[in-house]
Write an enzyme that holds these catalytic residues in place. Structure first.
Site: not given
Length: 611
Positions: A2, A51-52, A79, A377-378
């Site tokens: 978000c 951003l859900a 997160e 992502s790396g």
């Protein structure tokens, strides 16, 4: 994922300034296209764009909890990957939940543990809590700085936001850029707390900033500290494999479509292999995406940075793991559109001058967002496992400056060459870089048992994990969130970083190559071709049409004589650069990108320049 924003003012009634909080929040619309909300009280206003990702109906913000002594409200971006474990612990302590979101877990974790909740969170996060019980704002940023968070002190409080644009939307924030801001913009030392904008600061990674009537204070809750590494080589490889498997499994948790960014290099291929195996066990098929340039594979020419094109390696990985792959193919005309450059500058709030490495990333993320909302992502494996070529170059390692500046890289060379001579002289860039390097080295902790070589390599890795990686993480976050895509970075899990930071350098290169431990720990999910591949940078176009278009745009800048950018530029340098051969990435080509970025940034932001 978000965008957050807010305003704390101890001598102002913010209930009559809600429109300003709304305006600050609105600038975060790209970061949160799914929902918007504000929470206003007399001395605090919080804004959130969502951003859900998890608990789509239940995770709305700002989120608040009433208590007998006052309300506690939070806005949160990011997160928390161990939120289910923490939720169970909080349930045992008597907490009641009304959602299944990680947001509520973090908020109730604050109610239980105060700002010490930061030490319990595993994830990428930036959050702000207004605690009405004690009239205090608490801002917390994740350990590596994956999620951005900025603040701007005011006469009676503070402004804050995920990005500078949220703060600049408040009339109290002055759009001033001075020599200190410009020094770091071209210096690439990634100075702690730095923001391009005068009097604005970053909340440092691993840090808690509190604001009350007594002022602003900060406390570091996490830092890199070396420990004795007790494990032998086989045990170390096994431990890394266990950690990587657990990390990828946790970061695949999502209530929306997810994918992996696959370049064909070791880092992204390892994440892809682990993710594909996990989803296959759940009866699902992984989606992967990559970016490339039309005709690059057929016309590829090896040089000092690229030994081979990415495409054959990507095919080998997808054939092995069975992912559904999409190549996002770009043409030179896609990359040179001035509107695209302006979109990237707006995403980053500053004229970085990274050219097609930024614009192609934006276009890739934009295309992925049509199919997925979350991507793994790396990024950051090179910093954690020791992958950059300059980490293995004796000259760069022993240069007594930042290794990425000592080695031939996009950050090296005369980075201020495009600036007018009087501005270059005032910058005193060499002294600035030397001072930043000395400060960074002095902050590195060593073990009593370390010899000089071990100390040198610990400094090398520390500089990358505390400085260089922050530049790349900010780039990836700002560009991905500009199109509403959440990018997760498994290699930034603090458990992995702590373990590898104390692992001897000799073990990290036990087979005589870079990233030996990652290669060994993930060999079971990788094709032989990738296991044998040398480190390659992010792809760059070799199409001469791209360079010609850049030069034409630079000529248009020259013709626009009334534009304020000319007050900043070395006119002789600019006149010469548009005549040079810039078909391949070079100092000249990067210089043109910096000029074009500066030109558009001045139009977009109208800063007050004090050089």
């Amino acid at each position: 994922m978000c965008g957050i924003a807010g305003w704390v003012a101890f001598e102002t009634d913010l209930t009559i300034r809600s429109q300003t909080v709304d305006a600050m929040t609105a600038t975060m619309g790209c970061r949160g296209p799914d929902d918007s909300g504000t929470w206003i009280r007399a001395h605090a206003g919080l804004g959130h764009r969502r951003l859900a990702i998890i608990d789509l109906p239940g995770g709305r913000q700002p989120m608040s909890v009433p208590t007998p002594s006052g309300e506690v409200a939070m806005v949160y971006s990011g997160e928390t990957y161990n939120f289910q474990d923490l939720r169970e612990e909080l349930l045992r302590k008597g907490h009641k939940f009304v959602t299944v979101s990680d947001t509520e877990v973090v908020l109730r974790g604050y109610l239980e543990w105060g700002d010490a909740v930061a030490e319990r969170l595993n994830g990428m996060f930036a959050l702000a809590v207004w605690d009405e019980r004690v009239n205090k704002l608490v801002m917390i940023r994740d350990r590596l700085g994956v999620k951005p968070l900025h603040y701007y002190p005011t006469r009676d409080g503070v402004l804050f936001g995920s990005e500078p644009k949220a703060i600049l939307a408040n009339p109290l924030a002055r759009k001033v850029v001075d020599l200190d801001g410009l020094r770091e913009l071209v210096g690439f030392t990634v100075a702690p707390k730095w923001s391009l904008w005068k009097d604005m600061y970053e909340v440092e990674p691993g840090t808690i900033v509190t604001v009350d009537r007594d002022g602003i204070r900060q406390r570091r809750y996490w830092s890199l500290r070396p420990a004795e590494h007790q494990d032998d080589l086989d045990t170390t490889i096994d431990r890394i494999r266990e950690l990587m498997t657990d990390i990828v499994h946790r970061q695949l948790v999502s209530d929306v479509p997810r994918c992996v960014l696959l370049s064909g290099g070791l880092d992204s291929s390892a994440v892809t292999g682990l993710a594909a195996a996990r989803l296959a066990s759940l009866g699902e098929q992984l989606r992967t995406f990559s970016v490339d340039f039309v005709g690059r594979e057929e016309t590829f020419t090896a040089d000092e940075n690229w030994d081979s094109p990415d495409t054959p390696f990507i095919r080998d990985v997808t054939d092995l793991v069975g992912s559904t792959h999409q190549f996002i193919m770009l043409k030179p005309g896609d990359l040179t559109n001035p509107d695209l450059r302006r979109a990237v500058i707006t995403a980053r709030d500053m004229p970085v001058g990274f050219g097609e490495t930024d614009t192609s990333l934006y276009l890739m993320f934009e295309a992925i967002r049509q199919e997925s909302t979350v991507a793994l992502s790396g990024e950051s494996a090179d910093e954690v496992f020791g992958g950059y070529r300059w980490m293995h170059d004796p000259v760069a390692v022993n240069a007594k400056t930042f290794p990425w500046l000592a080695y031939r890289s996009p950050m090296s060379g005369d980075r201020a060459a495009f600036l007018a001579p009087h501005i270059r002289a005032r910058l005193e860039l060499d002294s600035y870089v030397d001072d930043q390097y000395a400060t960074a080295v002095a902050a590195v902790e060593h073990r009593d048992s370390d010899n000089e070589w071990q100390k040198t390599m610990r400094v090398n890795q520390n500089l990358h994990l505390t400085r260089f990686v922050r530049m790349l993480l900010d780039r990836k976050d700002r560009i991905s969130m500009a199109v509403g895509l959440e990018v997760r970075v498994p290699f930034c899990d603090h458990r992995l970083i702590e373990y590898l930071y104390s692992t001897p350098w000799s073990m990290k290169t036990f087979d005589g190559r870079e990233k030996s431990l990652l290669r060994a720990a993930t060999a079971h999910v990788l094709p032989e071709s990738v296991l044998g591949r040398r480190k390659s940078p992010y792809p760059s176009t070799q199409d001469p049409g791209y360079a010609l278009s850049l030069q034409q745009q630079a000529k248009e800048v020259i013709a626009d004589r009334g534009h304020p950018v000319h007050d900043l530029l070395d006119q002789d340098w600019l006149a010469g650069i548009v005549q040079q051969d810039v078909a391949k990435p070079s100092d000249a080509r990067r210089g043109i990108d910096r000029v074009l970025d500066m030109y558009h940034w001045l139009d977009l932001y109208r800063p007050d320049l004090r050089f």
